[in-house]
Design an enzyme around this catalytic site. Structure first.
Site, PDB file in Angstrom:
ATOM      1  N   GLY A  54     -27.364  -6.474  37.709  1.00 15.71           N
ATOM      2  CA  GLY A  54     -27.091  -6.536  39.143  1.00 15.71           C
ATOM      3  C   GLY A  54     -25.699  -5.986  39.378  1.00 15.71           C
ATOM      4  N   GLN A  59     -17.750  -5.185  43.977  1.00 14.72           N
ATOM      5  CA  GLN A  59     -17.339  -5.011  42.574  1.00 14.72           C
ATOM      6  C   GLN A  59     -16.894  -3.565  42.298  1.00 14.72           C
ATOM      7  OE1 GLN A  59     -21.130  -7.042  41.012  1.00 14.72           O
ATOM      8  NE2 GLN A  59     -19.592  -7.502  39.456  1.00 14.72           N
ATOM      9  N   CYS A 101     -20.441 -11.877  34.250  1.00 18.31           N
ATOM     10  CA  CYS A 101     -20.154 -11.072  35.440  1.00 18.31           C
ATOM     11  C   CYS A 101     -19.400  -9.821  35.008  1.00 18.31           C
ATOM     12  CB  CYS A 101     -19.301 -11.872  36.433  1.00 18.31           C
ATOM     13  SG  CYS A 101     -18.940 -10.964  37.943  1.00 18.31           S
ATOM     14  N   LEU A 102     -19.812  -8.676  35.525  1.00 24.12           N
ATOM     15  CA  LEU A 102     -19.156  -7.430  35.127  1.00 24.12           C
ATOM     16  C   LEU A 102     -17.700  -7.396  35.576  1.00 24.12           C
ATOM     17  CD1 LEU A 102     -22.135  -5.028  35.840  1.00 24.12           C
ATOM     18  CD2 LEU A 102     -21.433  -6.028  33.650  1.00 24.12           C
ATOM     19  N   HIS A 143     -26.189 -14.795  42.531  1.00 21.82           N
ATOM     20  CA  HIS A 143     -24.928 -14.296  41.959  1.00 21.82           C
ATOM     21  C   HIS A 143     -24.427 -13.079  42.744  1.00 21.82           C
ATOM     22  CE1 HIS A 143     -22.232 -13.350  38.395  1.00 21.82           C
ATOM     23  NE2 HIS A 143     -22.238 -12.212  39.059  1.00 21.82           N
ATOM     24  N   GLU A 144     -25.361 -12.169  43.087  1.00 23.56           N
ATOM     25  CA  GLU A 144     -24.949 -10.945  43.804  1.00 23.56           C
ATOM     26  C   GLU A 144     -24.587 -11.236  45.252  1.00 23.56           C
ATOM     27  OE1 GLU A 144     -25.407  -9.218  40.248  1.00 23.56           O
ATOM     28  OE2 GLU A 144     -24.268  -8.604  42.016  1.00 23.56           O
ATOM     29  N   HIS A 147     -21.188 -12.504  45.553  1.00 24.10           N
ATOM     30  CA  HIS A 147     -20.163 -11.447  45.518  1.00 24.10           C
ATOM     31  C   HIS A 147     -19.860 -10.932  46.932  1.00 24.10           C
ATOM     32  CE1 HIS A 147     -19.062 -10.641  41.399  1.00 24.10           C
ATOM     33  NE2 HIS A 147     -20.319 -10.507  40.996  1.00 24.10           N
TER      34      HIS A 147
HETATM   35  O1  K2U Z   1     -21.498  -8.908  37.636  1.00 26.00           O
HETATM   36  C1  K2U Z   1     -22.642  -8.847  38.092  1.00 26.00           C
HETATM   37  O2  K2U Z   1     -22.904  -9.124  39.264  1.00 26.00           O
HETATM   38  C2  K2U Z   1     -23.778  -8.502  37.121  1.00 26.00           C
HETATM   39  C3  K2U Z   1     -24.244  -9.807  36.551  1.00 26.00           C
HETATM   40  C4  K2U Z   1     -25.534 -10.185  37.198  1.00 26.00           C
HETATM   41  C5  K2U Z   1     -26.019 -11.539  36.771  1.00 26.00           C
HETATM   42  C6  K2U Z   1     -25.171 -12.564  36.362  1.00 26.00           C
HETATM   43  C7  K2U Z   1     -25.698 -13.797  35.997  1.00 26.00           C
HETATM   44  C8  K2U Z   1     -27.060 -14.025  36.050  1.00 26.00           C
HETATM   45  C9  K2U Z   1     -27.884 -13.016  36.465  1.00 26.00           C
HETATM   46  C10 K2U Z   1     -27.364 -11.791  36.818  1.00 26.00           C
HETATM   47  C11 K2U Z   1     -24.355  -9.735  35.023  1.00 26.00           C
HETATM   48  O3  K2U Z   1     -23.119  -9.550  34.433  1.00 26.00           O
HETATM   49  S1  K2U Z   1     -25.335  -8.464  34.435  1.00 26.00           S
HETATM   50  C12 K2U Z   1     -25.185  -8.824  32.717  1.00 26.00           C
HETATM   51  C13 K2U Z   1     -26.336  -9.700  32.314  1.00 26.00           C
HETATM   52  C14 K2U Z   1     -27.361  -9.094  31.621  1.00 26.00           C
HETATM   53  C15 K2U Z   1     -28.474  -9.854  31.296  1.00 26.00           C
HETATM   54  C16 K2U Z   1     -28.582 -11.201  31.666  1.00 26.00           C
HETATM   55  C17 K2U Z   1     -27.541 -11.803  32.373  1.00 26.00           C
HETATM   56  C18 K2U Z   1     -26.396 -11.044  32.693  1.00 26.00           C
HETATM   57 ZN    ZN Z   2     -20.871 -10.676  39.004  1.00 28.77          ZN
END
Ligand code: K2U
Ligand code: ZN
Length: 180
Positions: A54, A59, A101-102, A143-144, A147
């Site tokens: 996501g 971000q 979170c990225l 989560h998104e 943000h």
């Molecule tokens: O930073 C972001 O928004 C991307 C997030 C999205 C996310 C976080 C927690 C739970 C679900 C989605 C992640 O960093 S993307 C990396 C990732 C990959 C596989 C599973 C969970 C998180």
């Molecule tokens: Zn995030």
């Protein structure tokens, strides 16, 4: 890789404590659609390269209520674009999972959220849609959308755990800059 994807530039992902991550993003209006049409492929390319499942516009430094999601980046791609998403229902039942979170690279913590959510949004063509999510999709949608409101997953932790995680991130970012 289509031509577009090979030429789509990656966008810089802003890292905590960048203030843009704590601002409330504004709704996308028809006047924004030309910029949004350019931003969408760049956000997908950036998300896939991270890799992530996501990415929200704040971000990458754009305070627009725009999110891209693809839960299966390694299998059949299922890209979803959400413009002006809003949670219209959430279950009382909760679910806990480790989140990352990225914008907080290499930091993970368990977060508890409603197990199922319904989200209303506009798709990339401006058509009104509704999506229901559970499991990883429910967590990702919340989560998104967080943000877009300047909320980060660390905000759901105890002050002690949040401060430990933020100090560890700051140290790792400092060490990384020193190695350059
Ligand atoms: O930073 C972001 O928004 C991307 C997030 C999205 C996310 C976080 C927690 C739970 C679900 C989605 C992640 O960093 S993307 C990396 C990732 C990959 C596989 C599973 C969970 C998180
Ligand atoms: Zn995030």
């Amino acid at each position: 890789m289509s031509v577009a994807e090979t030429e789509t530039p990656l966008l810089p992902i802003h890292i905590v404590p960048d203030p843009v991550l704590r601002k409330v993003a504004r709704a996308v209006t028809p006047a924004d659609m030309e910029e949004v049409r350019g931003l969408i492929p760049a956000m997908f390319a950036t998300m896939y390269a991270a890799p992530g499942i996501g990415l929200a516009a704040p971000q990458v430094g754009r305070l627009l209520r725009l999110v891209v999601i693809d839960l299966a980046p390694e299998k059949v791609l299922e890209p979803i674009v959400l413009i002006n998403p809003e949670i219209i229902a959430a279950s009382d039942e909760t679910a806990s999972r480790e989140e990352g979170c990225l914008s907080l690279p290499e930091q993970y913590a368990e977060v508890t959220r409603p197990a199922r959510v319904a989200v209303r949004y506009l798709d990339e063509t401006g058509v009104k849609k509704e999506i229901e999510g559970e499991g990883l999709m429910a967590a990702c949608l919340q989560h998104e959308i967080d943000h877009l409101n300047g909320v980060l997953f660390v905000d759901y932790l105890s002050a002690l755990k949040r401060n430990m995680l933020l100090r560890k991130l700051a140290k790792e970012q400092k060490d990384k800059a020193a190695r350059k």
